[in-house]
Design a protein around this motif. Structure first.
Motif, PDB file in Angstrom:
ATOM      1  N   HIS A 264       8.242  96.517  10.745  1.00  0.00           N
ATOM      2  CA  HIS A 264       9.254  96.092   9.567  1.00  0.00           C
ATOM      3  C   HIS A 264       8.515  97.145   8.546  1.00  0.00           C
ATOM      4  O   HIS A 264       7.839  96.340   7.691  1.00  0.00           O
ATOM      5  CB  HIS A 264       9.260  94.704   9.188  1.00  0.00           C
ATOM      6  CG  HIS A 264       9.567  93.662  10.477  1.00  0.00           C
ATOM      7  ND1 HIS A 264      10.676  93.730  11.215  1.00  0.00           N
ATOM      8  CD2 HIS A 264       8.753  93.007  11.013  1.00  0.00           C
ATOM      9  CE1 HIS A 264      10.622  92.923  12.195  1.00  0.00           C
ATOM     10  NE2 HIS A 264       9.147  92.593  12.219  1.00  0.00           N
TER      11      HIS A 264
ATOM     12  N   HIS B 147       3.963  96.068  14.407  1.00  0.00           N
ATOM     13  CA  HIS B 147       3.616  95.441  15.686  1.00  0.00           C
ATOM     14  C   HIS B 147       3.080  96.415  16.651  1.00  0.00           C
ATOM     15  O   HIS B 147       3.349  97.411  16.515  1.00  0.00           O
ATOM     16  CB  HIS B 147       4.894  94.670  16.251  1.00  0.00           C
ATOM     17  CG  HIS B 147       5.517  93.573  15.455  1.00  0.00           C
ATOM     18  ND1 HIS B 147       4.720  92.537  15.061  1.00  0.00           N
ATOM     19  CD2 HIS B 147       6.824  93.416  14.896  1.00  0.00           C
ATOM     20  CE1 HIS B 147       5.270  91.732  14.226  1.00  0.00           C
ATOM     21  NE2 HIS B 147       6.876  92.354  14.309  1.00  0.00           N
TER      22      HIS B 147
ATOM     23  N   GLU C 117       3.491  88.003  10.135  1.00  0.00           N
ATOM     24  CA  GLU C 117       4.362  87.044  10.052  1.00  0.00           C
ATOM     25  C   GLU C 117       4.461  85.964  11.259  1.00  0.00           C
ATOM     26  O   GLU C 117       5.120  85.057  11.222  1.00  0.00           O
ATOM     27  CB  GLU C 117       5.851  87.742  10.300  1.00  0.00           C
ATOM     28  CG  GLU C 117       5.943  88.702  11.331  1.00  0.00           C
ATOM     29  CD  GLU C 117       7.266  89.447  11.443  1.00  0.00           C
ATOM     30  OE1 GLU C 117       8.149  89.247  10.717  1.00  0.00           O
ATOM     31  OE2 GLU C 117       7.368  90.146  12.567  1.00  0.00           O
TER      32      GLU C 117
END
Ligand code: ZN
Length: 465
Positions: free
Chosen positions: A382, A389, A423
């Motif tokens: 993101h 990631h 996250e």
């Protein structure tokens, strides 16, 4: 605790929830003690399934008095090994507390119990012509209580924020059974400390969330998505600023897939059809959502055209029908589905300044290849929120090298002043790396809060620190 005391406590807890409210021994399903990481598989002493906040309060009061550790759980889809019980723990499941209590269209809020599934909440909002914008791959099985306790992120953070930004009020139970009733709908409320924030993102270590008032948004009526090929990361950054400036608040996702991941998707995920040739350095998924179909599509096409004129984009495909949009998102989501084809992959979730991210991608690969020249490495994320990631496979014995790989990835994150979790949270998996992203003074304050709110250390002990 002596065996007789423990037996008495278990009987007391069973009486609190009644005959249908607990499971024990071989009656406990594996889904209640194995999380998505499959890191361990230890059945809890007892699985409690309360039906209301009063029962949760009575359970905690009893455990607090006895010094009995307890691990709350939602959909068990976490990625940092926080919810799966440790030896000697009792588990507390919200599978019987999953009601959507109320949708209030006047305040644009929804009141839910902690066990409500994310997808149910999304559907209820949609049925009322509203949007609950939190969205992530596990939507069909994760619960809002888990989303809250981990401060979940996902694909639309760039526009709507993380879970923390999507909640107005929370009801939680403290370790000693005290109920903190913060279940209100007031968007503005500056009456001292914002106590709900103590429970959000603290992974069940400071209290157990039982109900929440969620913030809903107007439902967008237009959606356009494009996949763009970009030749280097500097241009990805330029394209992000360009999209933010041109699309304004319509920009709802800016997701980037590095070439390594794109090629892995093409090779290993048959149900995802990649829309562009696989020889570009980066693939950017840009999404616009708005309230005026015609104008929004024109604005989106103009934005892409001017990006192409500025030579930020090499080539692009635009999707403006539901099917085409779904196909592009399938490619993005496929980044999380590569491992069955490759074999076990370590998954990382880190946060960085966007300006450092191009360097990070090259450098992390360089450092990993010193040890494992043939490692399979993929990056995606993101990028609009500075969240990347990384998936890493160094061979059939990848699991054995876990800590060595962690050290390389998190060491670089520390050098770049990033966060070892963006996250997913800390749980058990990242706790030894917490000092890479938090100072001694910050960790001391976190421990002081824990000591004040849970002096017996019964709530999810050993997680985070
Ligand atoms: Zn993610």
């Amino acid at each position: 605790m002596a065996a007789t005391e423990l037996a008495a406590l278990l009987e007391q807890l069973k009486a609190v929830v009644g005959p249908g409210g607990y499971r024990e021994g071989t009656d406990i399903d594996a889904k209640n003690y194995q999380d998505a990481m499959g890191a361990r598989s230890i059945p809890p002493l007892l699985l409690l399934r309360p039906t209301d906040t009063q029962q949760v309060s009575a359970i905690l009061k009893a455990c607090h008095s006895a010094g009995q550790p307890i691990a709350p759980q939602g959909g068990m889809t976490g990625l940092v090994s926080a919810a799966a019980p440790l030896q000697g723990e009792i588990s507390l499941s919200f599978e019987r507390m999953k009601q959507v209590v109320e949708v209030d269209r006047f305040t644009s809020t929804m009141t839910v119990e902690a066990g409500a599934e994310l997808q149910t909440i999304q559907e209820q909002a949609d049925a009322n012509d509203l949007l609950f914008p939190l969205d992530l791959g596990a939507r069909g099985s994760c619960t809002i209580g888990g989303n809250l306790s981990t401060n979940a992120g996902g694909n639309r953070v760039i526009r709507y924020g993380m879970m923390r930004d999507l909640v107005i009020g929370i009801e939680a139970v403290l370790a000693d059974g005290t109920i903190i009733d913060g279940l209100h709908k007031l968007r503005k409320n500056n009456t001292g400390y914002d106590l709900k924030q103590l429970f959000i993102g603290s992974e069940g270590t400071l209290g157990i969330i039982t109900r929440a008032v969620l913030k809903l948004s107007p439902k967008p009526s237009s959606q356009v998505v494009a996949m763009c090929a970009v030749s280097n990361f500097e241009k990805v950054t330029e394209l992000l600023m360009h999209a933010q400036a041109k699309l304004g608040s319509n920009l709802s996702a800016f997701e980037v897939i590095w070439q390594n991941t794109y090629q892995l998707i093409d090779k290993h995920v048959p149900h995802a059809t990649v829309p562009l040739a696989d020889n570009y350095a980066f693939y950017v998924l840009i999404e616009s959502m708005g309230s005026n179909s015609d104008k929004d599509t024109d604005l989106f096409v103009d934005t892409l055209n001017s990006a192409t004129e500025k030579q930020l984009v090499e080539t692009a495909v635009i999707a403006d029908t539901d099917t085409k949009i779904k196909n592009l998102w399938t490619v993005r989501d496929a980044a999380a589905e590569i491992y069955p084809g490759v074999g076990y992959m370590h998954t990382y979730d880190v946060s960085l300044n966007v300006g450092d991210m191009g360097y990070f991608g090259e450098e992390v690969e360089k450092r990993l290849r010193v040890e494992w020249p043939d490692a399979i490495i993929g990056l995606f994320g993101h990028i609009g929120d500075g969240n990347v990631h990384i998936i890493i496979h160094v061979g059939p014995d990848t699991r054995d090298y876990h800590l060595q790989i962690d050290e390389i990835v998190y060491g670089l994150i520390q050098e770049l002043s990033g966060a070892v979790s963006a996250e997913h949270g800390i749980g058990l998996m990242k706790k030894q790396f917490l000092p890479y992203s938090k100072s001694e003074a910050e960790i001391a304050l976190m421990k002081a809060l824990k000591q004040t709110m849970d002096p017996q250390g019964i709530l999810n002990p050993g997680r985070i620190f």
